[in-house]
Every structure is written in C-alpha cells, then in structure tokens.
Design an enzyme around this catalytic site. Structure first.
Site, PDB file in Angstrom:
ATOM      1  N   LEU A   1     -18.650  15.133  34.701  1.00 36.14           N
ATOM      2  CA  LEU A   1     -17.231  14.803  34.839  1.00 36.14           C
ATOM      3  C   LEU A   1     -16.668  15.244  36.185  1.00 36.14           C
ATOM      4  CD1 LEU A   1     -15.929  15.734  31.265  1.00 36.14           C
ATOM      5  CD2 LEU A   1     -16.859  13.560  32.085  1.00 36.14           C
TER       6      LEU A   1
ATOM      7  N   HIS B   1     -12.527  11.243  35.945  1.00 37.41           N
ATOM      8  CA  HIS B   1     -12.570  11.304  34.466  1.00 37.41           C
ATOM      9  C   HIS B   1     -11.371  12.085  33.948  1.00 37.41           C
ATOM     10  CE1 HIS B   1     -17.102  10.986  35.122  1.00 37.41           C
ATOM     11  NE2 HIS B   1     -16.850   9.970  34.326  1.00 37.41           N
TER      12      HIS B   1
ATOM     13  N   GLY C   1     -11.886   3.488  33.739  1.00 41.01           N
ATOM     14  CA  GLY C   1     -11.496   3.495  35.155  1.00 41.01           C
ATOM     15  C   GLY C   1     -11.743   2.135  35.794  1.00 41.01           C
TER      16      GLY C   1
ATOM     17  N   SER D   1     -19.804   9.933  39.309  1.00 40.03           N
ATOM     18  CA  SER D   1     -20.789  10.975  38.988  1.00 40.03           C
ATOM     19  C   SER D   1     -21.978  10.892  39.944  1.00 40.03           C
ATOM     20  CB  SER D   1     -21.282  10.805  37.553  1.00 40.03           C
ATOM     21  OG  SER D   1     -20.172  10.832  36.693  1.00 40.03           O
ATOM     22  N   ARG D   2     -22.262   9.671  40.415  1.00 40.50           N
ATOM     23  CA  ARG D   2     -23.413   9.496  41.317  1.00 40.50           C
ATOM     24  C   ARG D   2     -23.181  10.151  42.682  1.00 40.50           C
ATOM     25  NH1 ARG D   2     -23.759   4.713  38.325  1.00 40.50           N
ATOM     26  NH2 ARG D   2     -25.807   4.396  37.368  1.00 40.50           N
TER      27      ARG D   2
END
Ligand code: PAF
Length: 273
Positions: free
Chosen positions: A23, A27, A140, A179-180
């Site tokens: 997260l 997020h 999102g 997250s990447r």
C-alpha cells in the site's frame, strides 16, 4: 464469513477497497474517501495470480502485509477490516480464471498486451464482491481501463455495488503512485517522472500538433539506451476507449501509456479535456 454476517445484521454501510497490497498513499486516499462515505471499510489485500500474464511479474510483486496493516491503522483503528485471504481459500481450490465478455473495452491496451488479464480481474473481483458484499467500491483511475471493466462487471453481476473512480494520486514529481514503483532503483525513480512529463506535454500540445507528430516526439523521449521501452501510447475516447487518430475538442478524450523501465512495467493516463 461470520464478520461479514455480523455487519449485515447491524445493517452497517460497508465500503470496499480491493488492493494487491504494498500500500502507498494512492491506496490510502481511496481508503480515506471510503471512510468518509461508509461506516466500515473493508480493504482486501490479495495478490491475484490469475491476472498476471507474466510469472516473473507475479513472483516479484511486492508483498508487505504487516507494513500494510500498520499503515491502515494510521487511518482508523476501529472502522477498517483487512481481508487477506489465501489463494486456495478465495478460489476454493486452485486459482483459475473464468472467461468474461466485457466487449471492445477489454480488447485494447492492457487487454491487448496482457492476455487474460481482465478475465483474471473479473474473476477475482466477483469472488471478492461476493465475500464482502459492499455498497460502494473504490478504484483508482490509474487503472482507468480496469475501472470501465469493473463497471461492466457489476452490471453483468446485477450487484447493487456502486463503483467509484478516484483521481490518480501522484508523487510531487508527477509520477503516478503504484506498488510497482517500489521495484525501481534510485536511478530509475529519478527517470520515471518522464512519463507524466510526456503526458502533460501531449495535453499542452494536443490542439496545436498532430497526434502522429506527438507520438513521434514521445517515442524519442523514451531512449532505449536509458532502459526505456514504450509499449503503447494511445489517444482514446474516455468512455468507449476506442482509439482515435486526432484530437476533437468537443470529444471526451484521454491519453494512455504503458512503458517499461528496466524490468518494471508502468502505466498512466491523463484526461485531455
Ligand atoms: O487494481 C488492483 O490492484 C487489482 O487489479 C485488483 C482490483 C485489486 C484486483 O486484483
């Protein structure tokens, strides 16, 4: 699930934020909005194997459950339920995708470059929606195509689950939070804001330059020597996602991009109106 039954008995208004964990503030902005509009917010944390078309991407996807829970506790200690099932439990056995028909929206961009991706997303979200039974779910706009598909999914499932799209959350540099991003090296992190710079250049010049010239210009920015590989850059109708080859001021248009930086694949998009 007994916690969900208890919430139904209390007629609690339940909002849902499905995530794959790792997260970040993007997020948290979804959870924050959900907390404002619901009594209880369920956050699922589940790295869904059926939506990955690349085994390496699945294996290297960041998994940080403990840190995720700690982060969520900074928003609320009593109104957030974390749902982190195992693959075996959620899928009731071996994870397997159903085949969905989301029409032409699912065949372009992510659908074209990531075979089976949206079948996996539809399958896991059906399972998650059935387990959580939310009144509102939050997604999102970074995954703008996914958002359109989720709206179709709930219509097909006949669920009373309002799908709410939330603006892209960006780093001060303009890089869309993902997250990447955690997988980028320090050097790549300093390069990655180029994606947003290219999108904003396009927005600023779309009415004065042709789309084909803008594509040529963008291709030159992503130098392969520096580890870039542009996968797609698409001008499309914001609703049908049908691709366009020129700008029309009165049409709702968006520009979409997927680009590899080293071995990390990043996506972003921008409203052009
Ligand atoms: O956007 C994501 O993180 C995932 O696609 C989702 C919606 C949680 C389904 O696995």
């Amino acid at each position: 699930m007994s916690w969900r039954r208890r919430l139904s008995d209390l007629e609690t208004v339940v909002g849902f934020v499905p995530t794959m964990g790792a997260l970040h503030e993007g997020h948290l902005s979804l959870v924050y909005q959900a907390l404002e509009q619901n009594e209880v917010v369920v956050v699922s944390i589940f790295v869904n194997p059926t939506q990955f078309n690349n085994l390496d991407d699945l294996e290297t996807y960041p998994r940080t459950l403990e840190a995720d829970v700690t982060l969520l506790q900074t928003l609320s200690t009593d109104r957030i339920v974390v749902f982190a099932p195992t693959a075996h439990d959620l899928y009731d056995g071996t994870p397997k995708s159903k085949s969905w028909d989301f029409g032409s929206v699912s065949r372009v961009m992510e659908g074209a470059f990531r075979t089976g991706h949206f079948d996996g997303v539809g399958t896991v979200l059906q399972l998650l929606f059935e387990a959580v039974n939310p009144m509102k779910s939050y997604f999102g706009e970074k995954d703008y195509q996914q958002l359109q598909i989720v709206k179709q999914l709930t219509a097909q499932l006949g669920q009373n689950n309002e799908i709410i799209g939330c603006s892209i959350y960006r780093e001060p540099s303009g890089l869309a939070m993902s997250s990447r991003n955690q997988r980028l090296t320090d050097v790549q992190k300093s390069q990655a804001p180029l994606i947003y710079r290219v999108l904003t250049f396009i927005k600023d010049h779309i009415s004065s330059m042709s789309w084909s010239d803008l594509v040529l210009w963008a291709e030159e920015q992503f130098e392969s020597d520096l580890g870039w590989r542009l996968e797609y850059l698409t001008l499309a109708d914001a609703h049908s996602l049908e691709s366009k080859d020129h700008y029309v001021e009165t049409e709702p248009l968006r520009v979409f991009i997927a680009v590899h930086l080293g071995c990390v694949r990043l996506i972003d998009n921008l409203d052009l109106n």
